[in-house]
Design a protein around this motif. Structure first.
Motif, PDB file in Angstrom:
ATOM      1  N   SER A   1      15.017  99.360  96.735  1.00  0.00           N
ATOM      2  CA  SER A   1      14.513  98.660  95.836  1.00  0.00           C
ATOM      3  C   SER A   1      15.421  97.206  95.481  1.00  0.00           C
ATOM      4  CB  SER A   1      14.439  99.176  94.201  1.00  0.00           C
ATOM      5  OG  SER A   1      14.186  98.426  93.258  1.00  0.00           O
ATOM      6  N   LEU A   2      16.621  97.334  95.795  1.00  0.00           N
ATOM      7  CA  LEU A   2      17.559  96.212  95.351  1.00  0.00           C
ATOM      8  C   LEU A   2      17.214  95.209  96.592  1.00  0.00           C
ATOM      9  CD1 LEU A   2      20.097  95.120  93.994  1.00  0.00           C
ATOM     10  CD2 LEU A   2      21.621  96.611  95.382  1.00  0.00           C
ATOM     11  N   PHE A   3      17.132  95.870  97.891  1.00  0.00           N
ATOM     12  CA  PHE A   3      17.028  94.781  99.177  1.00  0.00           C
ATOM     13  C   PHE A   3      15.455  94.187  98.750  1.00  0.00           C
ATOM     14  CE2 PHE A   3      20.154  97.269 101.233  1.00  0.00           C
ATOM     15  CZ  PHE A   3      20.858  95.812 101.911  1.00  0.00           C
ATOM     16  N   THR A   4      14.622  94.771  98.108  1.00  0.00           N
ATOM     17  CA  THR A   4      13.131  94.514  98.250  1.00  0.00           C
ATOM     18  C   THR A   4      13.413  93.253  97.032  1.00  0.00           C
ATOM     19  OG1 THR A   4      12.228  96.527  98.695  1.00  0.00           O
ATOM     20  CG2 THR A   4      10.803  94.831  97.356  1.00  0.00           C
ATOM     21  N   HIS A   5      14.025  93.502  96.049  1.00  0.00           N
ATOM     22  CA  HIS A   5      14.324  92.399  95.127  1.00  0.00           C
ATOM     23  C   HIS A   5      14.926  91.301  95.780  1.00  0.00           C
ATOM     24  CE1 HIS A   5      13.171  94.264  91.003  1.00  0.00           C
ATOM     25  NE2 HIS A   5      13.601  95.147  91.572  1.00  0.00           N
TER      26      HIS A   5
ATOM     27  N   ARG B   1      13.305  95.060  80.830  1.00  0.00           N
ATOM     28  CA  ARG B   1      11.874  95.506  81.023  1.00  0.00           C
ATOM     29  C   ARG B   1      12.023  96.798  81.906  1.00  0.00           C
ATOM     30  NH1 ARG B   1       8.547  91.184  79.394  1.00  0.00           N
ATOM     31  NH2 ARG B   1       6.982  92.659  80.254  1.00  0.00           N
ATOM     32  N   ASP B   2      11.021  97.663  81.605  1.00  0.00           N
ATOM     33  CA  ASP B   2      10.930  99.070  82.444  1.00  0.00           C
ATOM     34  C   ASP B   2       9.289  98.920  82.938  1.00  0.00           C
ATOM     35  OD1 ASP B   2       9.867  99.557  80.147  1.00  0.00           O
ATOM     36  OD2 ASP B   2      10.932 101.336  79.803  1.00  0.00           O
ATOM     37  N   ASP B   3       8.501  97.994  83.029  1.00  0.00           N
ATOM     38  CA  ASP B   3       7.286  98.133  83.258  1.00  0.00           C
ATOM     39  C   ASP B   3       7.053  97.490  84.523  1.00  0.00           C
ATOM     40  OD1 ASP B   3       7.672  95.310  82.898  1.00  0.00           O
ATOM     41  OD2 ASP B   3       6.229  95.089  81.142  1.00  0.00           O
ATOM     42  N   GLY B   4       7.713  97.198  85.210  1.00  0.00           N
ATOM     43  CA  GLY B   4       7.692  96.494  86.703  1.00  0.00           C
ATOM     44  C   GLY B   4       7.418  95.003  86.894  1.00  0.00           C
ATOM     45  N   LEU B   5       7.516  94.456  85.720  1.00  0.00           N
ATOM     46  CA  LEU B   5       7.292  92.914  85.838  1.00  0.00           C
ATOM     47  C   LEU B   5       8.848  92.413  85.519  1.00  0.00           C
ATOM     48  CD1 LEU B   5       5.762  90.249  85.404  1.00  0.00           C
ATOM     49  CD2 LEU B   5       5.714  90.560  82.978  1.00  0.00           C
ATOM     50  N   PHE B   6       9.234  91.507  86.522  1.00  0.00           N
ATOM     51  CA  PHE B   6      10.892  91.208  86.687  1.00  0.00           C
ATOM     52  C   PHE B   6      10.967  89.577  86.332  1.00  0.00           C
ATOM     53  CE2 PHE B   6      10.090  94.895  89.096  1.00  0.00           C
ATOM     54  CZ  PHE B   6      11.152  95.940  88.514  1.00  0.00           C
ATOM     55  N   ILE B   7      12.015  89.230  85.721  1.00  0.00           N
ATOM     56  CA  ILE B   7      12.192  87.879  85.254  1.00  0.00           C
ATOM     57  C   ILE B   7      14.011  87.782  85.654  1.00  0.00           C
ATOM     58  CG2 ILE B   7      12.360  86.075  83.592  1.00  0.00           C
ATOM     59  CD1 ILE B   7      10.147  87.866  82.062  1.00  0.00           C
ATOM     60  N   GLY B   8      13.952  86.479  86.463  1.00  0.00           N
ATOM     61  CA  GLY B   8      15.628  86.330  86.929  1.00  0.00           C
ATOM     62  C   GLY B   8      15.667  85.155  87.735  1.00  0.00           C
TER      63      GLY B   8
ATOM     64  N   LYS C   1      17.080  74.921  90.475  1.00  0.00           N
ATOM     65  CA  LYS C   1      17.510  75.750  89.420  1.00  0.00           C
ATOM     66  C   LYS C   1      16.246  76.814  89.131  1.00  0.00           C
ATOM     67  CE  LYS C   1      20.638  72.659  87.187  1.00  0.00           C
ATOM     68  NZ  LYS C   1      21.138  71.939  85.930  1.00  0.00           N
ATOM     69  N   GLU C   2      15.867  77.186  90.050  1.00  0.00           N
ATOM     70  CA  GLU C   2      14.559  78.041  89.968  1.00  0.00           C
ATOM     71  C   GLU C   2      14.806  79.532  89.429  1.00  0.00           C
ATOM     72  OE1 GLU C   2      11.121  79.907  92.779  1.00  0.00           O
ATOM     73  OE2 GLU C   2      12.365  78.431  93.682  1.00  0.00           O
ATOM     74  N   TRP C   3      13.740  79.877  88.602  1.00  0.00           N
ATOM     75  CA  TRP C   3      13.670  81.251  88.019  1.00  0.00           C
ATOM     76  C   TRP C   3      12.283  81.744  88.511  1.00  0.00           C
ATOM     77  CZ3 TRP C   3      16.545  84.142  84.098  1.00  0.00           C
ATOM     78  CH2 TRP C   3      17.618  83.696  83.641  1.00  0.00           C
ATOM     79  N   ARG C   4      12.133  83.064  88.712  1.00  0.00           N
ATOM     80  CA  ARG C   4      10.862  83.837  89.331  1.00  0.00           C
ATOM     81  C   ARG C   4      10.407  84.843  88.248  1.00  0.00           C
ATOM     82  NH1 ARG C   4      11.574  83.293  95.847  1.00  0.00           N
ATOM     83  NH2 ARG C   4      11.046  81.147  96.020  1.00  0.00           N
ATOM     84  N   VAL C   5       9.288  84.777  87.965  1.00  0.00           N
ATOM     85  CA  VAL C   5       8.554  86.025  87.298  1.00  0.00           C
ATOM     86  C   VAL C   5       7.864  86.797  88.538  1.00  0.00           C
ATOM     87  CG1 VAL C   5       7.282  86.636  85.388  1.00  0.00           C
ATOM     88  CG2 VAL C   5       8.618  84.482  85.352  1.00  0.00           C
ATOM     89  N   TYR C   6       8.090  87.926  88.764  1.00  0.00           N
ATOM     90  CA  TYR C   6       7.578  88.507  89.701  1.00  0.00           C
ATOM     91  C   TYR C   6       7.008  90.055  89.430  1.00  0.00           C
ATOM     92  CZ  TYR C   6      12.348  89.937  90.906  1.00  0.00           C
ATOM     93  OH  TYR C   6      13.708  90.536  90.704  1.00  0.00           O
TER      94      TYR C   6
ATOM     95  N   THR D   1       5.622  83.887  90.102  1.00  0.00           N
ATOM     96  CA  THR D   1       5.481  82.567  89.384  1.00  0.00           C
ATOM     97  C   THR D   1       6.952  81.877  89.538  1.00  0.00           C
ATOM     98  OG1 THR D   1       3.513  83.203  87.816  1.00  0.00           O
ATOM     99  CG2 THR D   1       5.161  81.500  87.258  1.00  0.00           C
ATOM    100  N   SER D   2       6.877  80.623  89.834  1.00  0.00           N
ATOM    101  CA  SER D   2       8.407  79.823  89.846  1.00  0.00           C
ATOM    102  C   SER D   2       8.278  78.927  88.408  1.00  0.00           C
ATOM    103  CB  SER D   2       8.168  79.130  91.117  1.00  0.00           C
ATOM    104  OG  SER D   2       8.331  80.086  92.245  1.00  0.00           O
ATOM    105  N   LEU D   3       9.453  79.223  87.908  1.00  0.00           N
ATOM    106  CA  LEU D   3       9.730  78.381  86.701  1.00  0.00           C
ATOM    107  C   LEU D   3      11.194  77.456  87.375  1.00  0.00           C
ATOM    108  CD1 LEU D   3       9.573  80.859  84.178  1.00  0.00           C
ATOM    109  CD2 LEU D   3       7.865  79.450  84.694  1.00  0.00           C
ATOM    110  N   THR D   4      11.618  76.319  86.600  1.00  0.00           N
ATOM    111  CA  THR D   4      12.784  75.531  86.804  1.00  0.00           C
ATOM    112  C   THR D   4      13.344  75.560  85.374  1.00  0.00           C
ATOM    113  OG1 THR D   4      13.631  73.613  87.747  1.00  0.00           O
ATOM    114  CG2 THR D   4      11.858  73.341  86.591  1.00  0.00           C
ATOM    115  N   GLU D   5      14.719  75.805  85.479  1.00  0.00           N
ATOM    116  CA  GLU D   5      15.682  75.839  84.352  1.00  0.00           C
ATOM    117  C   GLU D   5      15.634  74.297  83.954  1.00  0.00           C
ATOM    118  OE1 GLU D   5      20.281  76.554  83.287  1.00  0.00           O
ATOM    119  OE2 GLU D   5      19.267  77.926  84.710  1.00  0.00           O
ATOM    120  N   HIS D   6      15.006  74.167  82.590  1.00  0.00           N
ATOM    121  CA  HIS D   6      14.795  72.692  82.522  1.00  0.00           C
ATOM    122  C   HIS D   6      16.145  72.123  81.813  1.00  0.00           C
ATOM    123  CE1 HIS D   6      12.548  69.315  80.717  1.00  0.00           C
ATOM    124  NE2 HIS D   6      11.809  69.378  82.076  1.00  0.00           N
ATOM    125  N   GLY D   7      16.627  71.083  82.042  1.00  0.00           N
ATOM    126  CA  GLY D   7      18.007  70.300  81.456  1.00  0.00           C
ATOM    127  C   GLY D   7      17.493  69.927  79.999  1.00  0.00           C
TER     128      GLY D   7
END
Length: 251
Positions: free
Chosen positions: A136-140, A90-97, A154-159, A47-53
């Motif tokens: 794992s790092l290269f996959t991220h 988080r340690d549940d396999g859901l990543f945000i960054g 200024k995109e963030w991704r939840v993945y 899921t793609s988000l944008t950092e809102h001003g």
């Protein structure tokens, strides 16, 4: 990008580091990186988000480039409370960054600094599964990297994904839906999966600060419909939280 990195001098530095810790590990890592399966792509959900001003223009109008790139005649921007993207442990396999805006050469320079840090802390690095961690790092990086020409988003991704989760399982329920007329599987993030900084469950009323309706000839109708949906969902003060962008955009 990892092909270019691996073939150059930075790749040679990385291979030396791996072999110092795990003889034969460099070949095993390369085998993992090149043995890409369909699941690695089809089994990744973003899921793609944008950092809102915070400037008045974006907080009331939205971002013009987003309306142009992602907009239609009936689109809307959900402005969410950043509390849902603050948990970096988080340690549940859901990543945000945030997205990493690098071209191949920029990424190689970036990764060279990571190798410097690993060499600097070699005693710590020796105690981890270096091949699995680097895979794992290269996959991220394959999920969060994007051409620098898009940096203003200024995109963030939840993945999440099979090859990103600790147990190689998708941590969210997956269901088939039709999006824009294309049948596909999506991974659903339910509100009970999200918690605030105190560990309390979040709900839509807490997560969605307001809704900005994009430039549209149907703005009044959309505003009424969204406010009605928010009332049904027990949102507080929906009349104050739904606004129309008045950018005179012509497509």
């Amino acid at each position: 990008m990892h092909h270019m990195l691996w073939a150059g001098s930075v790749g040679e530095r990385l291979r030396r580091l791996i072999e110092k810790i795990n003889p034969g590990g460099a070949a095993r890592l390369w085998s993992l990186l090149t043995g890409v399966s369909r699941n690695r792509y089809a089994g990744t959900y973003i899921t793609s988000l944008t950092e809102h001003g915070q400037k008045a223009s974006e907080s009331t109008l939205g971002r013009l480039s987003m309306w142009r790139a992602c907009g239609g005649d009936t689109n809307a921007c959900l402005v969410i409370d950043p509390v849902v993207i603050r948990d970096e442990k988080r340690d549940d396999g859901l990543f945000i960054g945030p997205v990493l805006y690098k071209d191949p050469n920029g990424f190689i320079r970036y990764f060279s600094n990571i190798i410097d840090l690993m060499n600097e802390h070699i005693d710590i690095v020796r105690n981890i599964d270096i091949v699995e961690r680097l895979y794992s790092l290269f996959t991220h990086f394959s999920v969060i990297s994007k051409h620098p020409g898009f940096h203003e988003e200024k995109e963030w991704r939840v993945y999440t994904g099979k090859y990103l989760s600790p147990n190689r399982e998708i941590p969210l329920p997956v269901t088939p839906v039709s999006v824009g007329g294309v049948p596909q599987k999506i991974a659903q993030i339910k509100f009970e999966h999200l918690k605030d900084m105190q560990g309390q469950p979040l709900n839509a009323d807490k997560i969605i600060e307001r809704v900005i309706i994009g430039p549209s000839p149907y703005g009044i109708v959309l505003k009424e419909a969204i406010e009605a949906a928010m009332v049904t969902a027990s949102f507080g003060n929906p009349g104050d939280r739904v606004i129309n962008s008045n950018i005179p955009l012509r497509r």
